[in-house]
Scaffold this motif. Structure first.
Motif, mmCIF file in Angstrom:
data_model
loop_
_atom_site.group_PDB
_atom_site.id
_atom_site.type_symbol
_atom_site.label_atom_id
_atom_site.label_comp_id
_atom_site.label_asym_id
_atom_site.label_seq_id
_atom_site.Cartn_x
_atom_site.Cartn_y
_atom_site.Cartn_z
ATOM 1 N N ALA A 186 -5.611 4.782 3.269
ATOM 2 C CA ALA A 186 -6.218 4.331 2.013
ATOM 3 C C ALA A 186 -6.401 2.819 2.070
ATOM 4 C CB ALA A 186 -5.320 4.711 0.844
ATOM 5 N N ASP A 187 -7.573 2.343 1.666
ATOM 6 C CA ASP A 187 -7.783 0.893 1.641
ATOM 7 C C ASP A 187 -7.202 0.311 0.344
ATOM 8 O OD1 ASP A 187 -9.695 1.338 -0.392
ATOM 9 O OD2 ASP A 187 -11.391 1.093 0.959
ATOM 10 N N SER A 239 -10.647 16.127 -0.029
ATOM 11 C CA SER A 239 -10.439 16.102 -1.484
ATOM 12 C C SER A 239 -10.566 14.698 -2.081
ATOM 13 C CB SER A 239 -9.050 16.643 -1.810
ATOM 14 O OG SER A 239 -8.043 15.770 -1.301
ATOM 15 N N GLU A 240 -10.319 13.685 -1.233
ATOM 16 C CA GLU A 240 -10.249 12.290 -1.673
ATOM 17 C C GLU A 240 -9.119 12.062 -2.669
ATOM 18 O OE1 GLU A 240 -13.978 10.439 -2.614
ATOM 19 O OE2 GLU A 240 -14.770 10.862 -0.609
ATOM 20 N N ASN A 241 -8.123 12.950 -2.673
ATOM 21 C CA ASN A 241 -6.953 12.791 -3.530
ATOM 22 C C ASN A 241 -5.979 11.804 -2.898
ATOM 23 O OD1 ASN A 241 -7.839 14.660 -5.413
ATOM 24 N ND2 ASN A 241 -6.799 16.359 -4.405
ATOM 25 N N ALA A 242 -5.291 11.063 -3.743
ATOM 26 C CA ALA A 242 -4.241 10.161 -3.265
ATOM 27 C C ALA A 242 -3.000 10.985 -2.955
ATOM 28 C CB ALA A 242 -3.925 9.120 -4.326
ATOM 29 N N ILE A 243 -2.357 10.644 -1.858
ATOM 30 C CA ILE A 243 -1.114 11.304 -1.458
ATOM 31 C C ILE A 243 -0.089 10.204 -1.236
ATOM 32 C CG2 ILE A 243 -0.004 12.686 0.345
ATOM 33 C CD1 ILE A 243 -3.215 13.656 0.571
ATOM 34 N N LEU A 244 1.039 10.315 -1.930
ATOM 35 C CA LEU A 244 2.112 9.336 -1.827
ATOM 36 C C LEU A 244 3.165 9.863 -0.869
ATOM 37 C CD1 LEU A 244 3.809 6.853 -2.720
ATOM 38 C CD2 LEU A 244 4.561 8.223 -4.674
ATOM 39 N N ILE A 245 3.483 9.051 0.124
ATOM 40 C CA ILE A 245 4.563 9.396 1.048
ATOM 41 C C ILE A 245 5.609 8.294 0.925
ATOM 42 C CG2 ILE A 245 5.215 9.789 3.447
ATOM 43 C CD1 ILE A 245 2.275 10.752 3.863
ATOM 44 N N ILE A 246 6.821 8.696 0.557
ATOM 45 C CA ILE A 246 7.918 7.749 0.414
ATOM 46 C C ILE A 246 8.787 7.896 1.656
ATOM 47 C CG2 ILE A 246 9.846 6.969 -1.001
ATOM 48 C CD1 ILE A 246 8.400 8.406 -3.386
ATOM 49 N N LEU A 252 -5.220 0.467 -5.307
ATOM 50 C CA LEU A 252 -5.182 -0.156 -6.635
ATOM 51 C C LEU A 252 -5.780 0.774 -7.694
ATOM 52 C CD1 LEU A 252 -4.417 -2.681 -8.241
ATOM 53 C CD2 LEU A 252 -6.678 -3.604 -7.722
ATOM 54 N N GLU A 253 -6.910 1.417 -7.375
ATOM 55 C CA GLU A 253 -7.545 2.345 -8.321
ATOM 56 C C GLU A 253 -6.628 3.521 -8.661
ATOM 57 O OE1 GLU A 253 -11.094 3.552 -6.267
ATOM 58 O OE2 GLU A 253 -12.216 1.760 -6.868
ATOM 59 N N GLN A 254 -5.936 4.049 -7.673
ATOM 60 C CA GLN A 254 -5.106 5.234 -7.868
ATOM 61 C C GLN A 254 -3.754 4.936 -8.505
ATOM 62 O OE1 GLN A 254 -6.144 8.497 -7.319
ATOM 63 N NE2 GLN A 254 -8.088 7.445 -7.044
ATOM 64 N N THR A 255 -3.159 3.799 -8.114
ATOM 65 C CA THR A 255 -1.799 3.507 -8.567
ATOM 66 C C THR A 255 -1.730 2.477 -9.686
ATOM 67 O OG1 THR A 255 -1.402 1.695 -6.991
ATOM 68 C CG2 THR A 255 -0.913 3.958 -6.236
ATOM 69 N N ARG A 260 16.687 1.096 6.871
ATOM 70 C CA ARG A 260 16.568 2.539 6.637
ATOM 71 C C ARG A 260 16.747 2.901 5.161
ATOM 72 N NH1 ARG A 260 19.290 1.874 11.389
ATOM 73 N NH2 ARG A 260 18.321 2.799 13.211
ATOM 74 N N GLN A 261 17.403 2.024 4.388
ATOM 75 C CA GLN A 261 17.639 2.280 2.962
ATOM 76 C C GLN A 261 16.459 1.871 2.089
ATOM 77 O OE1 GLN A 261 21.687 0.331 3.317
ATOM 78 N NE2 GLN A 261 21.983 1.624 1.516
ATOM 79 N N ILE A 262 15.416 1.319 2.689
ATOM 80 C CA ILE A 262 14.222 0.945 1.936
ATOM 81 C C ILE A 262 13.324 2.178 1.835
ATOM 82 C CG2 ILE A 262 12.177 -0.533 1.868
ATOM 83 C CD1 ILE A 262 14.883 -2.021 1.434
ATOM 84 N N ALA A 263 12.991 2.549 0.612
ATOM 85 C CA ALA A 263 12.082 3.686 0.362
ATOM 86 C C ALA A 263 10.686 3.098 0.179
ATOM 87 C CB ALA A 263 12.528 4.446 -0.883
ATOM 88 N N LYS A 264 9.914 3.086 1.274
ATOM 89 C CA LYS A 264 8.587 2.471 1.208
ATOM 90 C C LYS A 264 7.562 3.497 0.745
ATOM 91 C CE LYS A 264 7.927 2.910 6.219
ATOM 92 N NZ LYS A 264 7.719 2.240 7.494
ATOM 93 N N SER A 265 6.772 3.110 -0.241
ATOM 94 C CA SER A 265 5.750 3.986 -0.814
ATOM 95 C C SER A 265 4.416 3.715 -0.135
ATOM 96 C CB SER A 265 5.611 3.738 -2.321
ATOM 97 O OG SER A 265 6.790 4.123 -2.990
ATOM 98 N N LEU A 266 3.903 4.722 0.554
ATOM 99 C CA LEU A 266 2.653 4.612 1.298
ATOM 100 C C LEU A 266 1.622 5.557 0.704
ATOM 101 C CD1 LEU A 266 4.379 4.812 4.783
ATOM 102 C CD2 LEU A 266 3.602 2.734 3.632
ATOM 103 N N ILE A 267 0.438 5.036 0.466
ATOM 104 C CA ILE A 267 -0.629 5.857 -0.106
ATOM 105 C C ILE A 267 -1.618 6.233 0.991
ATOM 106 C CG2 ILE A 267 -2.494 5.994 -1.821
ATOM 107 C CD1 ILE A 267 0.259 5.715 -3.130
ATOM 108 N N PHE A 268 -1.873 7.529 1.091
ATOM 109 C CA PHE A 268 -2.902 8.046 1.990
ATOM 110 C C PHE A 268 -3.961 8.723 1.135
ATOM 111 C CE2 PHE A 268 0.723 7.538 4.717
ATOM 112 C CZ PHE A 268 0.191 7.207 5.954
ATOM 113 N N LYS A 269 -5.064 9.080 1.764
ATOM 114 C CA LYS A 269 -6.177 9.716 1.057
ATOM 115 C C LYS A 269 -6.540 11.001 1.786
ATOM 116 C CE LYS A 269 -10.888 8.335 -0.240
ATOM 117 N NZ LYS A 269 -11.833 7.216 -0.110
#
Length: 161
Positions: free
Chosen positions: A90-91, A60-67, A96-99, A47-56
């Protein structure tokens, strides 16, 4: 721990230094690609791991980061209501392109492009949390307050019930 960090991990360390926090990227001998692997390698709860997940954003095709907290699954419908558009997974190429980082080591900061960021409210209950630092075995320890400050994220309830 090695004294010289891999390029992606060093990039994260440089960003953390520029942000003015004394946060140190460490490289673990074992993989921390998944939240479970990270927790086992660090010796903390999953539960203490803050995992960074990228969605699209579908439109808009904008990257959205969910931690998200390590055990939580993202309730995509709740996020969609919050942002006003459908989400897509996000594939690897998009991530890779966004981050500028490959899946399995996405840090919460230091991305190539800026993106809307949401932080799982469940992370706030911990004194310390751990986030990926650019490679599948690099991590850094921080507090939820610092995570909020360095990402300028919005705290929301992200989990599926």
């Amino acid at each position: 721990m090695s004294t010289s960090l891999k390029k992606s991990a060093q990039k994260v360390q440089t960003v953390l230094n520029q942000l003015g926090f004394e946060l140190n990227v460490i490289e673990l001998p074992d993989s921390a690609r998944t939240a479970l692997e990270a927790a086992n390698a660090i010796g903390c709860t999953i539960r203490q791991i803050a995992k960074s997940l990228i969605f699209k954003g579908k439109t808009s095709e904008n990257a959205i980061l969910i931690i998200a907290s390590g055990t939580n699954r993202v309730n995509e419908k709740a996020i969609e209501k919050f942002i006003g558009e459908k989400l897509e997974k996000a594939d690897a190429k998009f991530v890779l392109e966004q981050t500028g980082f490959a899946i399995g080591g996405i840090p919460p900061v230091g991305h190539k492009n800026s993106m809307t960021t949401f932080i799982d409210e469940d992370l706030l209950q911990y004194d310390e949390i751990w986030a990926a630092a650019g490679t599948p075995n690099a991590v850094f320890k921080l507090t939820p307050k610092i995570l909020l400050e360095i990402t300028k994220g919005t705290i929301i309830n992200i989990k599926e019930t």
